[in-house]
Scaffold this motif. Structure first.
Motif, PDB file in Angstrom:
ATOM      1  N   GLY A 103      33.041  -1.525  40.880  1.00 58.81           N
ATOM      2  CA  GLY A 103      32.106  -0.814  41.174  1.00 58.81           C
ATOM      3  C   GLY A 103      30.969   0.750  40.255  1.00 58.81           C
ATOM      4  O   GLY A 103      30.307  -0.482  39.876  1.00 58.81           O
ATOM      5  N   VAL A 104      30.906   1.726  40.468  1.00 61.54           N
ATOM      6  CA  VAL A 104      30.022   2.352  39.579  1.00 61.54           C
ATOM      7  C   VAL A 104      30.457   2.225  37.593  1.00 61.54           C
ATOM      8  O   VAL A 104      32.066   1.813  37.608  1.00 61.54           O
ATOM      9  CB  VAL A 104      30.104   3.874  40.270  1.00 61.54           C
ATOM     10  CG1 VAL A 104      29.251   3.054  41.569  1.00 61.54           C
ATOM     11  CG2 VAL A 104      30.894   4.554  40.458  1.00 61.54           C
ATOM     12  N   GLY A 105      29.611   2.283  36.973  1.00 61.31           N
ATOM     13  CA  GLY A 105      30.358   2.778  35.957  1.00 61.31           C
ATOM     14  C   GLY A 105      31.372   3.781  35.608  1.00 61.31           C
ATOM     15  O   GLY A 105      31.106   4.945  36.111  1.00 61.31           O
ATOM     16  N   ALA A 106      32.068   3.484  34.565  1.00 63.55           N
ATOM     17  CA  ALA A 106      32.477   4.935  34.227  1.00 63.55           C
ATOM     18  C   ALA A 106      33.278   4.081  33.072  1.00 63.55           C
ATOM     19  O   ALA A 106      33.625   3.261  32.589  1.00 63.55           O
ATOM     20  CB  ALA A 106      34.067   4.664  35.507  1.00 63.55           C
ATOM     21  N   TRP A 107      34.123   5.828  32.721  1.00 65.52           N
ATOM     22  CA  TRP A 107      34.693   5.675  31.546  1.00 65.52           C
ATOM     23  C   TRP A 107      36.268   4.721  31.399  1.00 65.52           C
ATOM     24  O   TRP A 107      37.164   5.751  32.195  1.00 65.52           O
ATOM     25  CB  TRP A 107      34.320   7.165  30.374  1.00 65.52           C
ATOM     26  CG  TRP A 107      33.250   7.443  29.876  1.00 65.52           C
ATOM     27  CD1 TRP A 107      32.942   8.142  30.927  1.00 65.52           C
ATOM     28  CD2 TRP A 107      32.891   7.042  28.579  1.00 65.52           C
ATOM     29  NE1 TRP A 107      31.452   8.249  29.241  1.00 65.52           N
ATOM     30  CE2 TRP A 107      31.543   7.324  28.923  1.00 65.52           C
ATOM     31  CE3 TRP A 107      33.326   6.329  27.957  1.00 65.52           C
ATOM     32  CZ2 TRP A 107      30.907   7.043  27.641  1.00 65.52           C
ATOM     33  CZ3 TRP A 107      33.028   6.146  26.207  1.00 65.52           C
ATOM     34  CH2 TRP A 107      31.193   7.041  26.051  1.00 65.52           C
ATOM     35  N   GLN A 108      36.701   4.919  30.230  1.00 70.53           N
ATOM     36  CA  GLN A 108      38.318   4.685  30.234  1.00 70.53           C
ATOM     37  C   GLN A 108      38.837   5.750  29.571  1.00 70.53           C
ATOM     38  O   GLN A 108      38.764   6.691  29.508  1.00 70.53           O
ATOM     39  CB  GLN A 108      38.333   2.895  29.278  1.00 70.53           C
ATOM     40  CG  GLN A 108      38.195   2.359  30.303  1.00 70.53           C
ATOM     41  CD  GLN A 108      38.415   0.894  29.532  1.00 70.53           C
ATOM     42  OE1 GLN A 108      39.103   1.445  27.913  1.00 70.53           O
ATOM     43  NE2 GLN A 108      37.972  -0.824  29.859  1.00 70.53           N
TER      44      GLN A 108
END
Length: 301
Positions: free
Chosen positions: A46-51
């Motif tokens: 999907g779109v960029g994201a933090w863990q």
């Protein structure tokens, strides 16, 4: 070679798979061992994201970037330090240092866990610091803390964009060249055919064969250019995250229209096949086709 079943791997070696789709959209394909070591292939479709921010007192995580780019933030002296890593980069965490990972859209990384039990501990302090950072903020902070790394990203993007534009130009120049030369040659062949005795029709067959091969090579060249053009677009999409190339891909998939290169390929391959077929008939001395050729008029003495 003897294959082990999943049950045998679990019972004899303490190894098991554990695949999940995380709340941030990541897909994690895991191989876990009883001693805490393991392997994870992480895909961010999907779109960029933090863990989730966390730390380990003993265990070490080593990341290998396969596609896209990854930001690693570490909490050093209560200040976040951000570095960006590109495909082929390898980076390891440090024990007792809180860290978090940001993956851009369509990124793929591999994580190897080793060195001790999986002593995962959450770090809410780091989560609070990075949770509001979007992709632009993450890149900007990386520029301040690791300017050379973010500069490498920008240079790579600029180089890929230059190659993409060059291929984009060639996709139009090559068909134009092929059509100009091919149609000129075809016109010359028609003019010769009107004057040539049927005894020399096979010479025209050789010319048509050469022209058919030329159109085939033109179609193949456009096909290869289109292939590399698409690959370069995918690389740019992976680097930029949610930008023009990502939206362009979504638009093309939602409403497919044949592209100009596809039309050129079909046209060139069709013309190549037709010319090769006609040249074969000429070489085989097919009567109805040879009758189209009339001898030169004879002048009286």
């Amino acid at each position: 070679m003897t294959k082990l079943s999943d049950q045998e791997a679990r019972e004899q070696f303490g190894a098991a798979t554990d695949h999940e789709r995380m709340p941030n959209g990541e897909v994690r394909l895991r191989l876990k061992a009883a001693d805490g070591s393991g392997y994870i292939k992480t895909v961010q479709p999907g779109v960029g994201a933090w863990q989730k921010s966390h730390l380990h007192s003993v265990l070490v995580e080593t990341y290998v970037v396969q596609k896209g780019w990854m930001a690693l933030v570490e909490l050093a002296e209560d200040e976040p330090k951000v570095t960006i890593h590109l495909p082929g980069d390898v980076i390891s965490t440090r024990p007792s240092v809180a860290h978090n990972v940001y993956l851009t859209a369509n990124a793929v990384i591999h994580t190897v866990k080793q060195g001790g039990a999986d002593d995962w501990m959450a770090c809410e302090r780091l989560d609070a610091l990075v949770s509001s950072w979007d992709e632009g903020e993450t890149r900007a902070r990386s520029q301040r803390s690791a300017g050379q790394t973010i500069l490498a990203v920008e240079h790579k993007y600029a180089a890929y964009a230059s190659i993409y534009n060059h291929l984009d130009n060639l996709i139009w120049l090559v068909p134009g060249f092929v059509l100009t030369v091919g149609l000129s040659g075809f016109g010359l062949i028609l003019e010769l055919a009107a004057r040539t005795p049927r005894e020399t029709a096979q010479m025209l067959g050789g010319l048509l064969l050469a022209l058919g091969v030329f159109f085939f090579l033109g179609g193949y060249s456009v096909m290869r250019l289109r292939h590399h053009h698409t690959l370069m677009g995918d690389e740019l999409r992976a680097i930029e995250g949610d930008g023009y190339f990502t939206r362009r891909t979504k638009t093309l998939r939602s409403q497919y229209l044949p592209s100009a290169p596809h039309l050129f390929m079909v046209m060139f391959f069709f013309m190549s096949g037709a010319l090769l077929f006609v040249s074969l008939l000429l070489f085989a001395a097919w009567g109805p086709l040879l009758n189209l050729f009339t001898p030169l008029p004879q002048t009286g003495q």
